[in-house]
Design a protein around this motif. Structure first.
Motif, mmCIF file in Angstrom:
data_model
loop_
_atom_site.group_PDB
_atom_site.id
_atom_site.type_symbol
_atom_site.label_atom_id
_atom_site.label_comp_id
_atom_site.label_asym_id
_atom_site.label_seq_id
_atom_site.Cartn_x
_atom_site.Cartn_y
_atom_site.Cartn_z
ATOM 1 N N ASP A 65 0.825 -1.215 0.000
ATOM 2 C CA ASP A 65 0.000 0.000 0.000
ATOM 3 C C ASP A 65 0.860 1.267 0.000
ATOM 4 O O ASP A 65 2.095 1.202 0.017
ATOM 5 N N GLU A 66 0.191 2.411 -0.021
ATOM 6 C CA GLU A 66 0.899 3.692 -0.138
ATOM 7 C C GLU A 66 1.778 3.975 1.082
ATOM 8 O O GLU A 66 2.669 4.811 1.027
ATOM 9 N N ASP A 67 1.525 3.278 2.198
ATOM 10 C CA ASP A 67 2.348 3.445 3.393
ATOM 11 C C ASP A 67 3.490 2.424 3.443
ATOM 12 O O ASP A 67 4.200 2.337 4.441
ATOM 13 N N GLY A 68 3.635 1.628 2.378
ATOM 14 C CA GLY A 68 4.720 0.667 2.326
ATOM 15 C C GLY A 68 4.465 -0.604 3.104
ATOM 16 O O GLY A 68 5.395 -1.306 3.485
ATOM 17 N N ARG A 69 3.188 -0.895 3.349
ATOM 18 C CA ARG A 69 2.845 -2.104 4.097
ATOM 19 C C ARG A 69 2.383 -3.202 3.150
ATOM 20 O O ARG A 69 1.783 -2.923 2.114
ATOM 21 N N PHE A 70 2.610 -4.438 3.558
ATOM 22 C CA PHE A 70 2.108 -5.587 2.810
ATOM 23 C C PHE A 70 0.635 -5.759 3.135
ATOM 24 O O PHE A 70 0.244 -5.783 4.305
ATOM 25 N N CYS A 71 -0.194 -5.880 2.096
ATOM 26 C CA CYS A 71 -1.627 -6.071 2.294
ATOM 27 C C CYS A 71 -2.123 -7.181 1.374
ATOM 28 O O CYS A 71 -1.497 -7.476 0.351
ATOM 29 N N SER A 72 -3.239 -7.763 1.764
ATOM 30 C CA SER A 72 -3.842 -8.769 0.897
ATOM 31 C C SER A 72 -5.344 -8.569 0.847
ATOM 32 O O SER A 72 -5.949 -8.000 1.764
ATOM 33 N N PHE A 73 -5.918 -9.046 -0.250
ATOM 34 C CA PHE A 73 -7.363 -8.951 -0.475
ATOM 35 C C PHE A 73 -7.862 -10.335 -0.863
ATOM 36 O O PHE A 73 -7.301 -10.980 -1.746
ATOM 37 N N TRP A 74 -8.895 -10.774 -0.141
ATOM 38 C CA TRP A 74 -9.488 -12.084 -0.402
ATOM 39 C C TRP A 74 -10.953 -11.867 -0.733
ATOM 40 O O TRP A 74 -11.731 -11.484 0.121
ATOM 41 N N PRO A 75 -11.314 -12.060 -1.995
ATOM 42 C CA PRO A 75 -12.706 -11.830 -2.390
ATOM 43 C C PRO A 75 -13.658 -12.687 -1.562
ATOM 44 O O PRO A 75 -13.288 -13.789 -1.166
ATOM 45 N N PRO A 76 -14.877 -12.177 -1.289
ATOM 46 C CA PRO A 76 -15.375 -10.942 -1.896
ATOM 47 C C PRO A 76 -15.014 -9.673 -1.127
ATOM 48 O O PRO A 76 -15.003 -8.599 -1.710
ATOM 49 N N THR A 77 -14.726 -9.749 0.175
ATOM 50 C CA THR A 77 -14.625 -8.499 0.936
ATOM 51 C C THR A 77 -13.456 -8.409 1.904
ATOM 52 O O THR A 77 -13.231 -7.357 2.477
ATOM 53 N N TYR A 78 -12.711 -9.477 2.147
ATOM 54 C CA TYR A 78 -11.718 -9.439 3.224
ATOM 55 C C TYR A 78 -10.413 -8.797 2.759
ATOM 56 O O TYR A 78 -9.779 -9.261 1.820
ATOM 57 N N ARG A 79 -10.042 -7.724 3.439
ATOM 58 C CA ARG A 79 -8.808 -7.006 3.120
ATOM 59 C C ARG A 79 -8.058 -6.777 4.437
ATOM 60 O O ARG A 79 -8.675 -6.396 5.426
ATOM 61 N N ALA A 80 -6.759 -7.010 4.430
ATOM 62 C CA ALA A 80 -5.988 -6.822 5.658
ATOM 63 C C ALA A 80 -4.575 -6.387 5.305
ATOM 64 O O ALA A 80 -4.051 -6.725 4.248
ATOM 65 N N TYR A 82 -0.502 -6.032 6.981
ATOM 66 C CA TYR A 82 0.322 -6.747 7.939
ATOM 67 C C TYR A 82 1.648 -6.050 8.171
ATOM 68 O O TYR A 82 2.204 -5.422 7.277
ATOM 69 N N ASP A 83 2.150 -6.219 9.396
ATOM 70 C CA ASP A 83 3.517 -5.878 9.720
ATOM 71 C C ASP A 83 4.320 -7.104 9.309
ATOM 72 O O ASP A 83 4.092 -8.200 9.816
ATOM 73 N N LEU A 84 5.228 -6.917 8.354
ATOM 74 C CA LEU A 84 5.983 -8.031 7.787
ATOM 75 C C LEU A 84 7.409 -7.976 8.307
ATOM 76 O O LEU A 84 8.081 -6.954 8.186
ATOM 77 N N ARG A 85 7.854 -9.089 8.910
ATOM 78 C CA ARG A 85 9.200 -9.147 9.479
ATOM 79 C C ARG A 85 9.925 -10.399 9.000
ATOM 80 O O ARG A 85 9.300 -11.410 8.716
ATOM 81 N N TRP A 86 11.261 -10.289 8.946
ATOM 82 C CA TRP A 86 12.089 -11.410 8.513
ATOM 83 C C TRP A 86 12.217 -12.443 9.627
ATOM 84 O O TRP A 86 12.312 -12.088 10.803
ATOM 85 N N ILE A 87 12.272 -13.708 9.246
ATOM 86 C CA ILE A 87 12.666 -14.773 10.172
ATOM 87 C C ILE A 87 14.040 -15.243 9.701
ATOM 88 O O ILE A 87 14.186 -15.713 8.569
ATOM 89 N N VAL A 88 15.041 -15.053 10.569
ATOM 90 C CA VAL A 88 16.428 -15.372 10.213
ATOM 91 C C VAL A 88 16.971 -16.348 11.241
ATOM 92 O O VAL A 88 16.794 -16.159 12.455
ATOM 93 N N GLU A 89 17.608 -17.415 10.762
ATOM 94 C CA GLU A 89 18.297 -18.361 11.643
ATOM 95 C C GLU A 89 19.745 -18.419 11.196
ATOM 96 O O GLU A 89 20.023 -18.654 10.018
ATOM 97 N N GLY A 90 20.654 -18.185 12.136
ATOM 98 C CA GLY A 90 22.065 -18.061 11.768
ATOM 99 C C GLY A 90 22.193 -16.816 10.908
ATOM 100 O O GLY A 90 21.800 -15.732 11.319
ATOM 101 N N ASP A 91 22.709 -16.966 9.679
ATOM 102 C CA ASP A 91 22.765 -15.809 8.783
ATOM 103 C C ASP A 91 21.901 -16.059 7.558
ATOM 104 O O ASP A 91 22.094 -15.461 6.514
ATOM 105 N N GLU A 92 20.911 -16.968 7.709
ATOM 106 C CA GLU A 92 20.081 -17.333 6.574
ATOM 107 C C GLU A 92 18.627 -16.896 6.784
ATOM 108 O O GLU A 92 18.050 -17.135 7.846
ATOM 109 N N ILE A 93 18.057 -16.237 5.771
ATOM 110 C CA ILE A 93 16.640 -15.882 5.817
ATOM 111 C C ILE A 93 15.844 -17.161 5.605
ATOM 112 O O ILE A 93 16.002 -17.843 4.587
ATOM 113 N N VAL A 94 15.003 -17.520 6.564
ATOM 114 C CA VAL A 94 14.258 -18.778 6.451
ATOM 115 C C VAL A 94 12.749 -18.569 6.298
ATOM 116 O O VAL A 94 12.017 -19.508 6.016
#
Length: 120
Positions: A65-80, A82-94
């Motif tokens: 969205d315009e605020d740089g957030r991850f959003c999803s839309f599930w027809p017919p009406t559900y829109r949300a 999310y605060d999206l964060r990395w999951i990292v173990e060691g030095d690997e993005i998992v």
């Protein structure tokens, strides 16, 4: 090299917010497997497919969205969004952690990587 496709060169730490500019790369890097057994794939064009643990698929759309957030839309009406964060173990993005902004519900998804064991 076991790094997730598309995320080479991304240097992040566990729990760090996913920068808006990296969200498309983060979500399209691979299929995500959630704690409950559900899976989700994201296409570069904005389509997403969520498959429940019982195998029932749901088709939706994702966007930044315009605020740089991850959003999803599930027809017919559900829109949300999310605060999206990395999951990292060691030095690997998992994986990625999605926390719904309106309800605070958190979903952790791990990239499904191919097994590199004997015989694979």
């Amino acid at each position: 090299d076991d790094s997730v496709q598309g995320l080479e060169g991304v240097e992040v730490v566990d729990g760090e917010p996913v920068a808006a500019s990296l969200i498309p790369r983060a979500v399209t890097a691979g299929e995500l497997l959630f704690d409950d057994g559900a899976t989700q794939t994201f296409e570069v064009g904005g389509d997403t497919s969520y498959v429940e643990p019982d195998g029932r698929p749901t088709e939706g759309e994702w966007y930044v969205d315009e605020d740089g957030r991850f959003c999803s839309f599930w027809p017919p009406t559900y829109r949300a969004c999310y605060d999206l964060r990395w999951i990292v173990e060691g030095d690997e993005i998992v994986g990625l952690s999605f926390t719904e902004l309106s309800r605070g519900t958190r979903f952790d998804g791990r990239y499904k990587t191919l097994a590199h064991g004997p015989g694979s």
